[in-house]
Design a protein around this motif. Structure first.
Motif, mmCIF file in Angstrom:
data_model
loop_
_atom_site.group_PDB
_atom_site.id
_atom_site.type_symbol
_atom_site.label_atom_id
_atom_site.label_comp_id
_atom_site.label_asym_id
_atom_site.label_seq_id
_atom_site.Cartn_x
_atom_site.Cartn_y
_atom_site.Cartn_z
ATOM 1 N N GLN A 50 11.376 -13.700 64.851
ATOM 2 C CA GLN A 50 12.150 -14.920 64.657
ATOM 3 C C GLN A 50 11.277 -16.030 64.076
ATOM 4 O O GLN A 50 11.680 -16.733 63.134
ATOM 5 C CB GLN A 50 12.734 -15.383 65.994
ATOM 6 N N SER A 53 10.296 -15.146 60.439
ATOM 7 C CA SER A 53 11.457 -15.313 59.562
ATOM 8 C C SER A 53 11.677 -16.790 59.264
ATOM 9 O O SER A 53 11.959 -17.174 58.117
ATOM 10 C CB SER A 53 12.709 -14.718 60.206
ATOM 11 N N TYR A 107 18.711 -9.530 62.279
ATOM 12 C CA TYR A 107 17.815 -10.522 61.680
ATOM 13 C C TYR A 107 17.739 -10.357 60.168
ATOM 14 O O TYR A 107 17.648 -11.348 59.427
ATOM 15 C CB TYR A 107 16.413 -10.414 62.288
ATOM 16 N N TYR A 111 18.784 -13.200 57.605
ATOM 17 C CA TYR A 111 17.760 -13.649 56.661
ATOM 18 C C TYR A 111 18.302 -13.656 55.231
ATOM 19 O O TYR A 111 18.131 -14.626 54.487
ATOM 20 C CB TYR A 111 16.530 -12.742 56.758
#
Length: 315
Positions: A50, A53, A107, A111
């Motif tokens: 996290q 990213s 994710y 993203y």
């Protein structure tokens, strides 16, 4: 058209690396490699993905806001947003491959969605230059800040007060300092005209010391009220904004020395932009700060040689 634009980027990257030189290029990749490798060796399920990213997306957002070729791409590409997305996809390749490798599909999808949104983001705000009363208080020889504040004035008057009034949130001030710090680092990407360089009639050492002192003072005036406000609300975590402030001071000195190590009157250097971006990584990997200090010494020597050519008459 996307392929042609990407080919242009590859050629630009090659020119930047040529300007940096073979040895510095090796050092540069040696600096980046641990950062990229860490994306794959960290354990899945932690908050690391996290955080990383977020770092990549913030970097892409900053690149998108600052890029000066939007008009060129919009003129020559039928769908410029697709060009932007392709470039940001290439830049994000390590992060995307890491999420794919770890099967972190949620994710990965988030993203890519955010990457698309950034590609379609209009950033006309940056282009507005405003002369303000605050700007007039900045010393005339501190032209980097005069120009930077004029260019990013609206961002400053939104981000700084917002960070101050919301400082009772733990994350507010550190995030505000980060954004302001990154904006300030961008003030030094373009070299001043020779006339401004020699106007003070100072030798190289006095010039650099005066430059560094004035820039650190300006940055401290901007940041310390935020640090003090954070400490008032969160005395237990006083070290967080202080460490961030100190790291940015180090990066500021590093960036100033870097600018003059590659000084060419009125020109922007790809090497300066590249090394500035690499230096910013230290905000997230503080153990690399010693390397920044070593590079700062190297850039000091290089800047001294470069400036002696122009300031030799004042020795």
């Amino acid at each position: 058209m996307i392929v042609e634009i990407l080919n242009i980027r590859i050629k630009q990257a090659y020119r930047i690396l040529s300007q940096i030189g073979l040895f510095r290029t090796i050092v540069l990749f040696g600096f980046i490699a641990p950062f990229i490798i860490s994306l794959f060796i960290k354990t899945k399920g932690s908050n690391y993905e996290q955080t990383m990213s977020g770092i990549f997306l913030l970097s892409v957002l900053f690149i998108h806001i600052k890029r000066k070729d939007k008009e060129f791409v919009e003129i020559h590409a039928l769908k410029p947003q697709q060009v932007f997305f392709a470039e940001y996809l290439l830049f994000s390749a390590p992060m995307i491959v890491s999420l794919f490798y770890k099967s972190m599909w949620k994710y990965l999808i988030i993203y890519l969605i955010v990457l698309i949104l950034i590609s379609y983001l209009k950033t006309g705000l940056k282009k507005k230059s405003i002369n303000s009363a605050f700007q007039k208080q900045i010393a005339d020889d501190n032209f980097e800040w005069k120009s930077g504040v004029r260019k990013y004035f609206l961002l400053f008057v939104v981000i700084w007060p917002l960070g101050l009034v919301t400082s009772f949130f733990v994350a507010s001030v550190p995030v505000t300092i980060f954004f302001l710090g990154v904006i300030v680092l961008s003030f030094y990407e373009k070299s001043e005209p020779l006339q401004i360089l020699i106007a003070g009639e100072l030798n190289t050492l006095r010039f650099l010391m005066k430059k560094i002192k004035s820039q650190l003072l300006s940055f401290s005036v901007l940041i310390l009220p935020l640090v003090i406000s954070f400490i008032i609300f969160h005395p237990r975590y006083y070290y967080i904004p202080l460490l961030e402030y100190i790291i940015f001071l180090i990066l500021l000195v590093y960036t100033i020395l870097l600018k003059y190590a590659y000084y060419q009157p009125t020109k922007e250097s790809g090497a300066v932009k590249t090394f500035t971006m690499i230096g910013s990584i230290c905000l997230f990997i503080p153990v690399l700060i010693p390397l920044i200090l070593i590079l700062s010494v190297k850039f000091l020597i290089q800047a001294s040689h470069r400036l002696n050519f122009y300031l030799n008459d004042f020795n």
